[in-house]
Design a protein around this motif. Structure first.
Motif, mmCIF file in Angstrom:
data_model
loop_
_atom_site.group_PDB
_atom_site.id
_atom_site.type_symbol
_atom_site.label_atom_id
_atom_site.label_comp_id
_atom_site.label_asym_id
_atom_site.label_seq_id
_atom_site.Cartn_x
_atom_site.Cartn_y
_atom_site.Cartn_z
ATOM 1 N N ASN A 370 0.856 -1.197 0.000
ATOM 2 C CA ASN A 370 0.000 0.000 0.000
ATOM 3 C C ASN A 370 0.883 1.234 0.000
ATOM 4 O OD1 ASN A 370 -2.403 -1.599 0.385
ATOM 5 N ND2 ASN A 370 -1.671 -1.910 2.481
ATOM 6 N N LEU A 372 1.431 5.496 -0.562
ATOM 7 C CA LEU A 372 0.840 6.834 -0.580
ATOM 8 C C LEU A 372 1.864 7.777 -1.186
ATOM 9 C CD1 LEU A 372 -1.547 8.542 0.739
ATOM 10 C CD2 LEU A 372 0.035 8.903 2.629
ATOM 11 N N SER A 418 -2.299 -0.055 5.656
ATOM 12 C CA SER A 418 -3.510 -0.271 4.852
ATOM 13 C C SER A 418 -3.841 1.050 4.155
ATOM 14 C CB SER A 418 -4.681 -0.697 5.753
ATOM 15 O OG SER A 418 -4.891 0.294 6.728
ATOM 16 N N LEU A 419 -4.674 0.977 3.132
ATOM 17 C CA LEU A 419 -5.020 2.220 2.423
ATOM 18 C C LEU A 419 -5.927 3.078 3.305
ATOM 19 C CD1 LEU A 419 -5.692 1.047 -1.258
ATOM 20 C CD2 LEU A 419 -3.625 2.069 -0.301
ATOM 21 N N LEU A 423 -8.867 10.168 1.626
ATOM 22 C CA LEU A 423 -7.639 10.947 1.450
ATOM 23 C C LEU A 423 -7.791 12.398 1.911
ATOM 24 C CD1 LEU A 423 -6.216 9.814 -2.020
ATOM 25 C CD2 LEU A 423 -5.214 9.466 0.232
ATOM 26 N N GLN A 435 -3.007 7.424 -3.605
ATOM 27 C CA GLN A 435 -2.590 6.160 -2.988
ATOM 28 C C GLN A 435 -2.934 5.008 -3.910
ATOM 29 O OE1 GLN A 435 -4.614 5.441 0.732
ATOM 30 N NE2 GLN A 435 -6.652 5.692 -0.149
ATOM 31 N N LEU A 436 -2.178 3.942 -3.804
ATOM 32 C CA LEU A 436 -2.485 2.758 -4.573
ATOM 33 C C LEU A 436 -2.000 1.511 -3.856
ATOM 34 C CD1 LEU A 436 -0.110 2.235 -7.572
ATOM 35 C CD2 LEU A 436 0.120 4.208 -6.121
ATOM 36 N N SER A 437 -2.633 0.393 -4.174
ATOM 37 C CA SER A 437 -2.252 -0.890 -3.598
ATOM 38 C C SER A 437 -1.764 -1.773 -4.736
ATOM 39 C CB SER A 437 -3.488 -1.501 -2.933
ATOM 40 O OG SER A 437 -3.088 -2.567 -2.141
#
Ligand SMILES: O=C(O)[C@H](O)COP(=O)(O)O
Length: 438
Positions: A370, A372, A418-419, A423, A435-437
């Motif tokens: 995860n 950011l 964790s996400l 935001l 953000q991305l996972s």
């Protein structure tokens, strides 16, 4: 990742023999040469693909610029402040450390100094050796029920806390990255430094030496402490201002200091070392058989893994051109009408981000988990504020990558537990956030 050719390695300090053995078992020629002067190192380094150091070898820009073949600087230990990482990055030289090998040893020495300070063990020993039997002079105080302030709650700070809790100490602390709930789970109550100083009977510092930690304890902060506070520095010389410490010892504001590290090593100015309330060691934090075995072995295995195209464990710098042949690429993404340019490569099957819209990351960012991405003006308060906002949402910071250049609006990358649900909690603090996972 394409192979990096390392045929010769220079070990310039006393590193565990397993380091040499592992490198040689993997076909790398190793030369060990200790106590080289700067000019000797500059002349010698030209011939090597790799350099393995501890903290005494000063790998300055002059050394790096003379190192025509150098591809890797391996630090058998934690601190890389003796290596000019920016100069190495510019020259495409990878800098690696072994961040966890000496954690326990550094923590144990810190505890030993705290205990010695409380009971004057070194001073009493010296007195006994001089033929004395002085039971009044060395009256001590129990650690039980006292307050220990721990500034820097990373690996070592945590191990110090849990050990000193066994003596009945109350442990309080401060760290801009470790969230308060995490340190609370190992018994450390976090608070601002302003609140921490006046409460402590003992203070120990466990931060790297960087602009925001130089002189963390100084005349002003000593004045905020309890009269007679005792301090320990097993981290880096300069985190406690040495002149301010001497003044505080002389006035009694500081009741004693345990020092393993100095601004200049060995220190030419012996005023602190010779002070009766100072106990000191010649930078022995990592000097145990176990820590040296771990660090020597870890750095050798990391270099071998790199040669064999496996992961870049412990890399603290990587230049896009470091390997010459590694697959690399640039992408341009457009979002909200803005264009973002990123460049990176693939190492050991893992995509690596090296640069995002002009911000070259000091540490290559593994694009896994995860993540950011924040764009903000460079400000030392950014990280604590972001950590606080994330913690309030139950999200922990697991990694942090800052850019090499700290001017204007720059990008940071933060690994998250964790996400974030929303935001918007970060929007007041930053210019852009995504953000991305993966
Ligand atoms: O940064 C470290 O790892 C410690 O300060 C130990 O340094 P050393 O390897 O020179 O003993």
């Amino acid at each position: 990742m394409a192979p990096i050719c390392i045929k010769t390695v220079l070990i310039s300090e006393s590193v565990d023999p397993r380091c040499r053995a592992i490198l040689e078992e993997n076909g790398i020629r190793v030369t060990e040469k200790q106590n080289m002067k700067k000019e000797e190192l500059i002349a010698e380094i030209k011939d090597y693909d790799g350099l393995v150091v501890r903290s005494a070898t000063k790998v300055t820009a002059d050394v790096i610029n003379a190192a025509d073949n150098l591809k890797i600087i391996g630090r058998a230990g934690t601190g890389v402040d003796n290596v000019d990482v920016d100069a190495a990055t510019k020259k495409g030289i990878i800098v690696m450390n072994t961040p966890s090998g000496n954690t326990i040893s550094a923590a144990e020495l810190t505890c030993a100094l705290l205990m010695s300070l409380s009971r004057n063990v070194p001073q009493a020993t010296m007195s006994m050796k001089q033929g004395n039997w002085d039971r009044k002079k060395f009256m001590g105080a129990e650690l039980y029920g006292k307050v220990l302030g721990i500034v820097g709650l990373g690996r070592i700070g945590k191990e110090v806390a849990t050990r000193m809790q066994a003596f009945g100490m109350r442990t309080i602390g401060y760290d801009p990255i470790t969230p308060p709930e995490v340190s609370a789970s190992w018994g450390v109550e976090q608070m601002s430094l302003e609140k921490l100083w006046p409460q402590c009977d003992y203070i120990t510092v466990h931060t790297p030496l960087m602009p925001s930690t130089v002189g963390l304890l100084n005349d002003e902060t000593f004045a905020k402490c309890k009269t007679g506070v005792k301090v320990v520095n097993c981290a880096r010389g300069g985190i406690i201002d040495e002149e301010a410490l001497l003044r505080a010892l002389e006035s009694g504001q500081c009741g004693g200091a345990g020092l393993d590290v100095f601004i200049e090593e060995p220190p030419k100015n012996r005023s602190l070392v010779n002070h009766p309330n100072v106990i000191s060691c010649p930078h022995l934090g990592a000097s145990t058989k176990e820590a040296q075995a771990r660090c020597g072995e870890d750095i050798a295995l990391q270099i071998v893994d790199m040669v064999n195209c496996k992961n870049l464990v412990g890399a603290v710098s990587l230049n896009p051109d470091a390997t010459g042949k590694q697959p690399s690429g640039n992408v341009e993404a457009v979002a909200d009408g803005r264009s973002y340019k990123a460049s990176g490569s693939v190492q050991g099957g893992v995509p690596i981000l090296l640069e995002l819209s002009g911000s070259v990351f000091r540490q290559p960012v593994s694009l896994t988990g995860n993540l950011l991405f924040l764009q903000a003006s460079a400000d030392p308060q950014l990280l604590p504020s972001v950590a606080g906002a994330l913690a309030s949402e139950g999200v922990r910071i697991e990694s942090f990558s800052a850019p090499v250049d700290h001017t204007g609006d720059v990008w940071y990358c933060v690994g998250l537990s964790s996400l974030l649900q929303d935001l918007n909690v970060l929007k007041p603090l930053v210019k852009n956030v995504a953000q991305l996972s993966i």
